[in-house]
Design a protein around this motif. Sequence first.
Motif, PDB file in Angstrom:
ATOM      1  N   PRO A  92      18.453  51.530  41.457  1.00  0.00           N
ATOM      2  CA  PRO A  92      19.165  50.577  42.297  1.00  0.00           C
ATOM      3  C   PRO A  92      20.486  51.174  42.786  1.00  0.00           C
ATOM      4  O   PRO A  92      21.042  52.056  42.140  1.00  0.00           O
ATOM      5  CB  PRO A  92      19.437  49.394  41.353  1.00  0.00           C
ATOM      6  CG  PRO A  92      18.659  49.657  40.125  1.00  0.00           C
ATOM      7  CD  PRO A  92      18.374  51.105  40.058  1.00  0.00           C
ATOM      8  N   SER A  93      20.971  50.638  43.891  1.00  0.00           N
ATOM      9  CA  SER A  93      22.133  51.259  44.514  1.00  0.00           C
ATOM     10  C   SER A  93      23.448  50.869  43.854  1.00  0.00           C
ATOM     11  O   SER A  93      24.501  51.250  44.303  1.00  0.00           O
ATOM     12  CB  SER A  93      22.174  50.891  45.989  1.00  0.00           C
ATOM     13  OG  SER A  93      22.287  49.489  46.087  1.00  0.00           O
ATOM     14  N   ASN A  94      23.362  50.053  42.793  1.00  0.00           N
ATOM     15  CA  ASN A  94      24.623  49.688  42.153  1.00  0.00           C
ATOM     16  C   ASN A  94      24.709  50.246  40.741  1.00  0.00           C
ATOM     17  O   ASN A  94      25.399  49.715  39.888  1.00  0.00           O
ATOM     18  CB  ASN A  94      24.767  48.164  42.114  1.00  0.00           C
ATOM     19  CG  ASN A  94      23.585  47.541  41.393  1.00  0.00           C
ATOM     20  OD1 ASN A  94      22.625  48.244  41.061  1.00  0.00           O
ATOM     21  ND2 ASN A  94      23.642  46.251  41.147  1.00  0.00           N
ATOM     22  N   LEU A  95      23.980  51.322  40.508  1.00  0.00           N
ATOM     23  CA  LEU A  95      23.941  51.862  39.162  1.00  0.00           C
ATOM     24  C   LEU A  95      25.287  52.499  38.824  1.00  0.00           C
ATOM     25  O   LEU A  95      25.831  53.267  39.621  1.00  0.00           O
ATOM     26  CB  LEU A  95      22.828  52.917  39.103  1.00  0.00           C
ATOM     27  CG  LEU A  95      22.219  53.193  37.741  1.00  0.00           C
ATOM     28  CD1 LEU A  95      21.552  51.948  37.191  1.00  0.00           C
ATOM     29  CD2 LEU A  95      21.210  54.320  37.843  1.00  0.00           C
ATOM     30  N   PHE A 132      13.095  57.556  31.804  1.00  0.00           N
ATOM     31  CA  PHE A 132      14.031  57.553  30.679  1.00  0.00           C
ATOM     32  C   PHE A 132      15.069  56.438  30.861  1.00  0.00           C
ATOM     33  O   PHE A 132      15.352  55.668  29.958  1.00  0.00           O
ATOM     34  CB  PHE A 132      14.716  58.916  30.574  1.00  0.00           C
ATOM     35  CG  PHE A 132      15.695  59.009  29.439  1.00  0.00           C
ATOM     36  CD1 PHE A 132      15.253  59.332  28.160  1.00  0.00           C
ATOM     37  CD2 PHE A 132      17.049  58.763  29.634  1.00  0.00           C
ATOM     38  CE1 PHE A 132      16.148  59.413  27.107  1.00  0.00           C
ATOM     39  CE2 PHE A 132      17.946  58.835  28.578  1.00  0.00           C
ATOM     40  CZ  PHE A 132      17.497  59.161  27.315  1.00  0.00           C
ATOM     41  N   LEU A 133      15.603  56.362  32.069  1.00  0.00           N
ATOM     42  CA  LEU A 133      16.619  55.339  32.330  1.00  0.00           C
ATOM     43  C   LEU A 133      16.016  53.942  32.213  1.00  0.00           C
ATOM     44  O   LEU A 133      16.638  53.019  31.689  1.00  0.00           O
ATOM     45  CB  LEU A 133      17.217  55.525  33.720  1.00  0.00           C
ATOM     46  CG  LEU A 133      18.077  56.783  33.910  1.00  0.00           C
ATOM     47  CD1 LEU A 133      18.678  56.809  35.300  1.00  0.00           C
ATOM     48  CD2 LEU A 133      19.171  56.849  32.856  1.00  0.00           C
ATOM     49  N   GLU A 140      20.229  47.331  33.648  1.00  0.00           N
ATOM     50  CA  GLU A 140      20.888  47.940  34.807  1.00  0.00           C
ATOM     51  C   GLU A 140      19.857  48.458  35.807  1.00  0.00           C
ATOM     52  O   GLU A 140      20.074  48.429  37.006  1.00  0.00           O
ATOM     53  CB  GLU A 140      21.775  49.115  34.377  1.00  0.00           C
ATOM     54  CG  GLU A 140      23.040  48.714  33.661  1.00  0.00           C
ATOM     55  CD  GLU A 140      22.834  48.540  32.160  1.00  0.00           C
ATOM     56  OE1 GLU A 140      21.663  48.388  31.736  1.00  0.00           O
ATOM     57  OE2 GLU A 140      23.828  48.539  31.411  1.00  0.00           O
ATOM     58  N   MET A 141      18.762  48.974  35.267  1.00  0.00           N
ATOM     59  CA  MET A 141      17.779  49.589  36.150  1.00  0.00           C
ATOM     60  C   MET A 141      16.978  48.557  36.928  1.00  0.00           C
ATOM     61  O   MET A 141      16.232  48.918  37.835  1.00  0.00           O
ATOM     62  CB  MET A 141      16.821  50.464  35.329  1.00  0.00           C
ATOM     63  CG  MET A 141      17.411  51.798  34.932  1.00  0.00           C
ATOM     64  SD  MET A 141      17.761  52.857  36.322  1.00  0.00           S
ATOM     65  CE  MET A 141      16.094  53.352  36.749  1.00  0.00           C
ATOM     66  N   PHE A 192      13.648  45.831  54.952  1.00  0.00           N
ATOM     67  CA  PHE A 192      14.556  44.777  54.534  1.00  0.00           C
ATOM     68  C   PHE A 192      14.008  44.077  53.311  1.00  0.00           C
ATOM     69  O   PHE A 192      13.450  42.999  53.374  1.00  0.00           O
ATOM     70  CB  PHE A 192      14.810  43.804  55.688  1.00  0.00           C
ATOM     71  CG  PHE A 192      15.307  44.529  56.899  1.00  0.00           C
ATOM     72  CD1 PHE A 192      16.577  45.080  56.903  1.00  0.00           C
ATOM     73  CD2 PHE A 192      14.487  44.717  57.999  1.00  0.00           C
ATOM     74  CE1 PHE A 192      17.027  45.784  58.010  1.00  0.00           C
ATOM     75  CE2 PHE A 192      14.930  45.417  59.087  1.00  0.00           C
ATOM     76  CZ  PHE A 192      16.207  45.965  59.110  1.00  0.00           C
ATOM     77  N   GLN A 193      14.095  44.730  52.189  1.00  0.00           N
ATOM     78  CA  GLN A 193      13.609  44.166  50.948  1.00  0.00           C
ATOM     79  C   GLN A 193      14.476  44.704  49.826  1.00  0.00           C
ATOM     80  O   GLN A 193      15.189  45.688  49.978  1.00  0.00           O
ATOM     81  CB  GLN A 193      12.148  44.559  50.721  1.00  0.00           C
ATOM     82  CG  GLN A 193      11.911  46.056  50.852  1.00  0.00           C
ATOM     83  CD  GLN A 193      10.503  46.455  50.479  1.00  0.00           C
ATOM     84  OE1 GLN A 193       9.969  45.954  49.525  1.00  0.00           O
ATOM     85  NE2 GLN A 193       9.926  47.364  51.226  1.00  0.00           N
ATOM     86  N   GLY A 194      14.404  44.023  48.685  1.00  0.00           N
ATOM     87  CA  GLY A 194      15.167  44.523  47.555  1.00  0.00           C
ATOM     88  C   GLY A 194      14.404  45.636  46.882  1.00  0.00           C
ATOM     89  O   GLY A 194      13.188  45.757  47.033  1.00  0.00           O
ATOM     90  N   GLY A 195      15.121  46.456  46.125  1.00  0.00           N
ATOM     91  CA  GLY A 195      14.419  47.498  45.402  1.00  0.00           C
ATOM     92  C   GLY A 195      15.262  48.742  45.263  1.00  0.00           C
ATOM     93  O   GLY A 195      16.454  48.736  45.552  1.00  0.00           O
TER      94      GLY A 195
END
Lengths: 329, 311, 446
Positions: A92-95, A132-133, A140-141, A192-195
């Motif tokens: 995700p882009s907010n990691l 692993f993450l 968070e992931m 335009f979707q989450g992910g």
Amino acid sequence: MSQSLLTVAPSPHIHTELTIPQVMRGVIIAMVPALLVSVYNFGLGAVYVTGLSILFCAGAEWIICKYLLKREPSIADGSAVITGMLLAFNVPSNLPWHIILIGSLVSVGIGKMSFGGLGNNPFNPALVGRVFLLLSFPVEMTSWPQAVATWSLDGTTGATPLGILKDGLRAGETVPALMPQMPSYTDFFFGFQGGSLGEMSAFALLIGLGYMLYRKIITWHIPVTMIATVFVMTGIFWFIDPTRFASPLFHVLTGGVMLGAIFMATDYVTSPVSHKGMIVFAIGCGVLTVLIRLFGAYPEGVSFAILIMNAFVPLINTYLKPVRYGRKK
Amino acid sequence: MNDVVIYTVLSLTGIGLLAAVVLYYVSKKFHVTEDERIARVEAVLPNTNCGGCGQPGCHAFAEAVVKSGDLSVLHCPVGGNPVMKQVAEVLGVKAVEKDPYIAVVRCSGSFEYRKKTNVYDGAPSCAIAAQLYSGDTGCAYGCLGMGDCVVACDFEAMYMDEKTGLPVIIEDKCTACNACVKSCPKDILELWPKGKKNQRIYVACLNEEKGSTARKECAVACSGCAKCAEACRYEAITIDHNLATIDPDKCKLCAECIDTCDVRNIVATNFSPEKLQQASEHRQKREERERKKREEEKAQATANNNPEPTV
Amino acid sequence: MKNRAFHKELKTFRLGGVHPQDNKLSASAPLAQLPLPKQVTIPIIQHIGAPAKVVVQRGDTVRVGQVIAQHEGFISSNIHASCSGRIGIIEEVMDSSGFKHLAVNIRVKGDDWLETIDRTDTLVEGISLSRDEIVARVMEAGVVGMGGAGFPSHAKIKVPEGKTIDTLIINGVECEPYLTADHRLMLEKPREIIVGVRILMRALGVSRAIIGIEDNKHDAIELFDEWLREDKQIEVQPLEVQYPQGGEKQLIQAVLDREVPSGGLPADVGVIVHNVGTTFAIYEAVQKNKPLVERVVTVTGKDVKQPSNFWVRIGTPVIELITAAGGLPESTGKVVSGGPMMGKAIADLEVPVAKGTSGILMIAQAETKRAEEYNCVHCGKCIEACPMGLEPYRLLLLSKAGQSEKSKRENVLDCIECGSCSFVCPSNRPILDYIRLSKTKVKKLK
Ligand code: SF4
Ligand code: SF4
Ligand code: SF4
Ligand code: SF4
């Protein structure tokens, strides 16, 4: 005769221009459209995560080469940059940065260098890092920021279409009832979707595929077969019971199917060498993806599917030989 | 979640058990009783599996000696006489002593003496270069310098000297296993009796061209001038195809030939300079005596008016 | 009315193949006579098989076309004086193989040909000789395969016992980049080549011949098509441009879709292949009684002043050709005898042109220097490129590990050494270098 000595070497005396650094550069270029889409969607977050990930991966490779293996750092071949980008594409882009750091270290350190560097790793390094993450930082992931261009680093978070689907089905709802909560197929297609960062837009990923096919970096075998397998298999289930199973188009356009099929299953090192092998491998990836998605614990199955199939690559390479000339019985 | 753990554990245990059972039966079924002496021979061998004895490995060697019981042919060069003595004890036969050998490099065409005539750009392997052409210097017989031999050596007994471009053998480490000899496409390496006090004398050149051509290719090439052969009292040196070769069985290590070579290409290892000096003086005196004797004979012959020429 | 060749569907071989830039720089340079050199050095082994036996001595005077070395056995070939003059030293000299071989030196004086040789340009169409006479004539003339391999041609026009040949394929493919020798010959001597084809057809007793020409030689395809318009037996087959189409096995697959069994010969599938250069030499041998004393050699390279196609006497030092084409360019890193894919790099410019020398190519150091090698990334490109369906990456590893037995099982001996695998490998791995080594070792196994 000229003053300098002539060179002598066995034939061939010419070589194609497509060498490893060129190939890697080509792959990076092919990833740019998808990156642009995610920057458009997630704003600074995407830039931040991708940048850090590349930096950490390249740094890790440099340090490992220089201080642990004591050999010429191999950054110039560009494979660490690709690993970095792919890792970023899968999160995700907010990691937070420390998770990215851990992911990069695992990807490059364990996923690649511990096997002897580029060419020797059995598993796709970026996927090793990602899985692993996923196992270490499940929360968070899987908190996905929504796809709205926010130029600040903390946006709202939400679930991915596949997540919505899985949770909804678990809660006893039917697919048609869940569909209105989702963006439209066109939105899926254009991203335009989450992910995760890179799995947004099928369109952007397909542009990348087109480019790599044009440059003859990869062949069609893996991406086309894998996407087709997912499509056909989910299609069959959908046909059997459209209330319990989502449409094939939905499955192909969401989650990492496109990203996985185009950029991760096609990784030279961890995919089979012959065309026959590639097709078997891609079918395996597709089938496993669908099984995990429909019947497994995770909403998303691409990463696991590819990693599992990676393990079979040596076997596939040993048993699926190319067609030999003049040996037909 | 808990179910998953239980199922996993159960299925893994199941697979494990199954495999164990299968393995047990397979090992029972295919068990062969081996002569227990084989294991005992193997225990005294160096177990480096270098293949120097001509067998694929130490176990094969043990099998072979136990089977034949003959130690005159089968010999472990790595273990040498001490190990072979132990082997003999195990087998209850008499040990056969063999002289220790060592590898020698029969090329002295270092960069300085042998100019490059082209640049090789293929895979860095002597075998590949040798298959492609006669080499990157004028000499078609010389060392190619890419160290296939060094790679072949299991005992780290060799290295490539960067200054000369030739391999060097480390005396204490070489076990005469023959690996390097087999790996060299130019037959530069040869096993040579280690010699008393580690002294050996050999010609470090294999060039078979005519003298003038050979010297154009390499400044220290053997020209086949035969001066050394003439100087040798034991007929240990033969000239064949413009090349001098010393027979180690005949060579008495007198070292009198060393300074007859105008390019100093006869290698004498572990000889002190004094000893070489002495040998040289000794030879010169001897030649002087012989010359005098010939002259006298000649004078006498002319005096006797005998037309028969002296040799 | 026959289907015109250039309307035909392009064919090509099915497995592998690569597309190097074709760089046919000398395609428009007409055949020119290279001035006679001061001396020629003629190796007595320029063919596969037994070396010929020298029958002249130092000091002898010879005329052009005179036999200077006699073949020994059937698989061997005569060697003729390519220039008139006095025999010089007979010794081992470096030739384009990279090793020293026995060669006869001739100090050239004048240009005095044997009078039995018809040196005029008139086309002789009528074929009067019988099958055996043709074989004998070709053998006498010392014709060998001029595409490079150098197999004695007379041995290839005698139908092997127990085999039936139904098709003759003429190889006008010239798939090696840069080379244009065959192309020019086809443009300038089409009718002679066609007579040559008829001679071969008679010798082999076949009624069908196909001339395979790659599509980048459109002019040659049209020209042959024109001359063969009324011919019911000989046809032209245009082929897609793809390397290594000139390989016998690939050409047969492309033209007839037949596969020569592993370890077998084209004759096993009823085919014999001859190169156009050889066909022309056979025409000259049979109709003009002219032995193989000269051939067309392309002298080319990106920095070469005048890329050319010369008629060159066998034994001429390579340096003479280079000088005639404007000298050795500064940038040169390698001089290659043959094409860039399968040719031999030569270290010494005094080496003589042999019967199999199709070109002299000067490649810039920047272009030919091998780049840094990486680990195998298992991209599979070598497999994709291999026209024999082998797994070159694996063969390289097996060769490095010295696993000859396994290499043999992986069919290493099927490799035709086309170099496609090394050419495409993005990791610049010296695949073919190691495969060759492995082939030598595997051959020793038996
Ligand atoms: S130097 Fe040669 S003979 Fe000596 S141990 Fe090494 S490989 Fe064996
Ligand atoms: S001695 Fe032989 S194997 Fe060793 S470097 Fe010289 S040529 Fe190569
Ligand atoms: S050189 Fe051999 S292995 Fe390589 S592509 Fe050609 S036929 Fe295949
Ligand atoms: S082309 Fe090179 S890198 Fe690719 S599989 Fe073959 S040997 Fe390996």
